[in-house]
Design a protein around this motif. Structure first.
Motif, PDB file in Angstrom:
ATOM      1  N   CYS A  33       0.838  -1.206   0.000  1.00 49.25           N
ATOM      2  CA  CYS A  33       0.000   0.000   0.000  1.00 49.25           C
ATOM      3  C   CYS A  33       0.874   1.257   0.000  1.00 49.25           C
ATOM      4  N   ILE A  34       2.031   1.145   0.665  1.00 49.51           N
ATOM      5  CA  ILE A  34       2.957   2.282   0.726  1.00 49.51           C
ATOM      6  C   ILE A  34       3.755   2.392  -0.563  1.00 49.51           C
ATOM      7  N   ASN A  35       4.210   1.228  -1.055  1.00 50.06           N
ATOM      8  CA  ASN A  35       4.988   1.200  -2.292  1.00 50.06           C
ATOM      9  C   ASN A  35       4.547  -0.003  -3.126  1.00 50.06           C
ATOM     10  N   PRO A  36       3.741   0.218  -4.159  1.00 49.37           N
ATOM     11  CA  PRO A  36       3.193  -0.873  -4.981  1.00 49.37           C
ATOM     12  C   PRO A  36       4.258  -1.756  -5.634  1.00 49.37           C
ATOM     13  N   LYS A  37       5.473  -1.250  -5.784  1.00 50.96           N
ATOM     14  CA  LYS A  37       6.541  -2.038  -6.404  1.00 50.96           C
ATOM     15  C   LYS A  37       6.885  -3.277  -5.582  1.00 50.96           C
ATOM     16  N   PHE A  38       6.570  -3.231  -4.293  1.00 54.93           N
ATOM     17  CA  PHE A  38       6.917  -4.333  -3.397  1.00 54.93           C
ATOM     18  C   PHE A  38       6.210  -5.630  -3.790  1.00 54.93           C
ATOM     19  N   ILE A  39       4.973  -5.531  -4.272  1.00 57.64           N
ATOM     20  CA  ILE A  39       4.169  -6.712  -4.585  1.00 57.64           C
ATOM     21  C   ILE A  39       4.464  -7.264  -5.982  1.00 57.64           C
ATOM     22  N   ALA A  40       5.284  -6.572  -6.747  1.00 54.91           N
ATOM     23  CA  ALA A  40       5.598  -7.020  -8.107  1.00 54.91           C
ATOM     24  C   ALA A  40       6.229  -8.407  -8.095  1.00 54.91           C
ATOM     25  N   VAL A  41       5.886  -9.217  -9.094  1.00 57.09           N
ATOM     26  CA  VAL A  41       6.413 -10.583  -9.193  1.00 57.09           C
ATOM     27  C   VAL A  41       7.937 -10.577  -9.197  1.00 57.09           C
ATOM     28  N   LYS A  42       8.510  -9.609  -9.911  1.00 53.50           N
ATOM     29  CA  LYS A  42       9.967  -9.513  -9.980  1.00 53.50           C
ATOM     30  C   LYS A  42      10.576  -9.327  -8.600  1.00 53.50           C
ATOM     31  N   ASN A  43       9.942  -8.499  -7.754  1.00 51.87           N
ATOM     32  CA  ASN A  43      10.471  -8.275  -6.409  1.00 51.87           C
ATOM     33  C   ASN A  43      10.275  -9.498  -5.522  1.00 51.87           C
ATOM     34  N   MET A  44       9.165 -10.212  -5.702  1.00 49.35           N
ATOM     35  CA  MET A  44       8.931 -11.437  -4.923  1.00 49.35           C
ATOM     36  C   MET A  44      10.000 -12.483  -5.234  1.00 49.35           C
ATOM     37  N   ILE A  45      10.348 -12.594  -6.512  1.00 51.39           N
ATOM     38  CA  ILE A  45      11.402 -13.534  -6.906  1.00 51.39           C
ATOM     39  C   ILE A  45      12.746 -13.078  -6.362  1.00 51.39           C
ATOM     40  N   GLN A  50      17.300 -13.655  -2.627  1.00 52.95           N
ATOM     41  CA  GLN A  50      18.082 -13.109  -1.522  1.00 52.95           C
ATOM     42  C   GLN A  50      18.174 -14.073  -0.339  1.00 52.95           C
ATOM     43  N   ILE A  51      17.130 -14.892  -0.158  1.00 53.53           N
ATOM     44  CA  ILE A  51      17.141 -15.820   0.978  1.00 53.53           C
ATOM     45  C   ILE A  51      17.555 -17.240   0.566  1.00 53.53           C
ATOM     46  N   SER A  52      17.965 -17.424  -0.686  1.00 54.73           N
ATOM     47  CA  SER A  52      18.265 -18.774  -1.186  1.00 54.73           C
ATOM     48  C   SER A  52      19.349 -19.470  -0.363  1.00 54.73           C
ATOM     49  N   VAL A  53      20.458 -18.777  -0.102  1.00 55.64           N
ATOM     50  CA  VAL A  53      21.553 -19.373   0.678  1.00 55.64           C
ATOM     51  C   VAL A  53      21.116 -19.597   2.121  1.00 55.64           C
ATOM     52  N   THR A  54      20.511 -18.572   2.720  1.00 50.28           N
ATOM     53  CA  THR A  54      20.020 -18.692   4.099  1.00 50.28           C
ATOM     54  C   THR A  54      18.974 -19.791   4.210  1.00 50.28           C
ATOM     55  N   GLY A  55      18.130 -19.915   3.183  1.00 55.47           N
ATOM     56  CA  GLY A  55      17.090 -20.935   3.188  1.00 55.47           C
ATOM     57  C   GLY A  55      17.661 -22.339   3.259  1.00 55.47           C
ATOM     58  N   ILE A  56      18.711 -22.599   2.483  1.00 55.14           N
ATOM     59  CA  ILE A  56      19.352 -23.921   2.501  1.00 55.14           C
ATOM     60  C   ILE A  56      19.984 -24.185   3.864  1.00 55.14           C
ATOM     61  N   LEU A  57      20.669 -23.177   4.406  1.00 55.59           N
ATOM     62  CA  LEU A  57      21.295 -23.326   5.722  1.00 55.59           C
ATOM     63  C   LEU A  57      20.245 -23.450   6.829  1.00 55.59           C
ATOM     64  N   THR A  58      19.084 -22.820   6.634  1.00 56.54           N
ATOM     65  CA  THR A  58      17.998 -22.943   7.607  1.00 56.54           C
ATOM     66  C   THR A  58      17.476 -24.369   7.656  1.00 56.54           C
ATOM     67  N   MET A  59      17.424 -25.039   6.506  1.00 61.54           N
ATOM     68  CA  MET A  59      17.021 -26.440   6.482  1.00 61.54           C
ATOM     69  C   MET A  59      18.002 -27.281   7.300  1.00 61.54           C
ATOM     70  N   ALA A  60      19.300 -27.000   7.140  1.00 57.89           N
ATOM     71  CA  ALA A  60      20.318 -27.718   7.915  1.00 57.89           C
ATOM     72  C   ALA A  60      20.135 -27.460   9.405  1.00 57.89           C
ATOM     73  N   MET A  61      19.946 -26.194   9.759  1.00 55.23           N
ATOM     74  CA  MET A  61      19.817 -25.823  11.171  1.00 55.23           C
ATOM     75  C   MET A  61      18.556 -26.412  11.792  1.00 55.23           C
ATOM     76  N   ASN A 284      13.677  -6.971   2.847  1.00 53.52           N
ATOM     77  CA  ASN A 284      13.392  -6.332   1.569  1.00 53.52           C
ATOM     78  C   ASN A 284      12.466  -5.135   1.746  1.00 53.52           C
ATOM     79  N   ALA A 285      11.494  -5.260   2.653  1.00 49.97           N
ATOM     80  CA  ALA A 285      10.563  -4.160   2.916  1.00 49.97           C
ATOM     81  C   ALA A 285      11.300  -2.947   3.463  1.00 49.97           C
ATOM     82  N   MET A 286      12.263  -3.193   4.357  1.00 44.95           N
ATOM     83  CA  MET A 286      13.041  -2.085   4.925  1.00 44.95           C
ATOM     84  C   MET A 286      13.862  -1.391   3.844  1.00 44.95           C
TER      85      MET A 286
END
Length: 319
Positions: A33-45, A50-61, A284-286
């Motif tokens: 609502c503050i910035n419509p660009k946030f909901i764009a598919v490109k930004n979601m991807i 951005q969390i791909s590496v952390t995501g894999i390590l989170t599975m390990a943890m 990403n929101a910040m």
């Protein structure tokens, strides 16, 4: 409304994963609502990348936490695996051989953690804090403290897109999540690991080879670290000895936010990944809202403290 349907609804909203999904949706809606660009598919991807590496390590943890362990060395083990791959490539060897070397190093580091923890009965937090320094020192020795390049060996993972929009690195992340989910929910290994995390003594008396399962558990975490190293290299195409700093904290925080606790035997890998997504969405929101860097650091710290307190909520109620 019947009592049964009311009870079902109540139990659904007690599920950490449902609450996390609601929080994620609310944050996305408010920021959009503050910035419509946030909901764009490109930004979601972009968030998922951005969390791909952390995501894999989170599975390990999360696997480690459910099994009654924890690992503060996964960030530096990921880097050690990465610099090993880069070093083998620099010597002129093929990409498959370099990947094999990185996987061997990752799994060996994980198994080292597991065997020491299982045999010594020492606190995993302290042991992995020590091995983290060992892995960091080895990474420094191999790299000589310099930036090591992968010479574009894994660019196809970071730049190639399936169906024109879905990056291969996210496909790798999805595979790790699915494998983790199947491992913990549909295999004897996962059930026994949960049993060990819930009560190690009872698991031992039930005939479970605790030492073996702990070693394998940490070995799997080491394997995930090597996969994370490859995904990391596909984004940056280079690596330094200190590149893993903070990843272990992020992975631990994401897992705890997702409902995995220090108690062991509790939580799910899907919840842990939702915790990772929440952290990615907030970060990403910040950035989208142009929040100052130092304020972002404060907010991240608050999230970590809140996550730890929430993970200990049941113990607080009992005391």
């Amino acid at each position: 409304m019947s009592k049964n349907s009311g009870a079902v609804k109540k139990s659904i909203f007690k599920d950490q994963r449902v609450l996390l999904a609601i929080v994620i949706v609310v944050i996305i809606a408010v920021v959009s609502c503050i910035n419509p660009k946030f909901i764009a598919v490109k930004n979601m991807i972009t968030i998922l990348q951005q969390i791909s590496v952390t995501g894999i390590l989170t599975m390990a943890m999360s696997i480690l936490l459910i099994g009654g362990g924890v690992d503060l060395s996964i960030g530096n083990l990921m880097v050690l695996s990465g610099v090993t791959i880069a070093q083998v490539l620099s010597l002129g060897y093929s990409v498959p051989l370099a990947v094999l070397a990185g996987v061997v190093v990752g799994m060996a580091g994980g198994l080292l953690n597991g065997v020491i923890i299982a045999k010594s009965k020492c606190i995993p937090l302290i042991i992995t804090l020590g091995t983290s320094q060992i892995f960091y020192g080895l990474a420094l020795t191999i790299s000589g403290g310099r930036i090591m390049s992968f010479d574009g060996a894994f660019n196809f993972i970071g730049k190639t897109k399936i169906a024109g929009f879905f990056p291969v690195m996210l496909f790798v992340l999805a595979i790790v999540i699915v494998v983790s989910y199947i491992l913990m929910n549909y295999t004897k290994f996962g059930r026994r690991l949960t049993c060990i995390g819930g009560n190690e003594k009872t698991a031992f008396l039930s005939g479970i080879h605790v030492t073996k399962y702990k070693a394998i558990m940490y070995g799997i975490a080491g394997l995930f670290c090597s996969i994370a190293a490859i995904v990391f290299s596909s984004r940056i195409d280079s690596i330094t000895a200190n590149a893993g700093s903070g990843y272990e904290t992020n992975a631990l925080t994401a897992a705890i936010i997702g409902g995995v606790t220090f108690d062991g035997g509790k939580g799910t890998v899907t919840g842990a990944f939702l915790g990772c997504i929440l952290m990615g969405v907030i970060s990403n929101a910040m950035n989208i809202l142009k929040v100052e860097t130092y304020v972002q650091t404060i907010i991240t710290g608050v999230i970590i403290v809140c996550a730890v307190v929430l993970s200990n909520y049941n113990n607080m109620k009992r005391s």
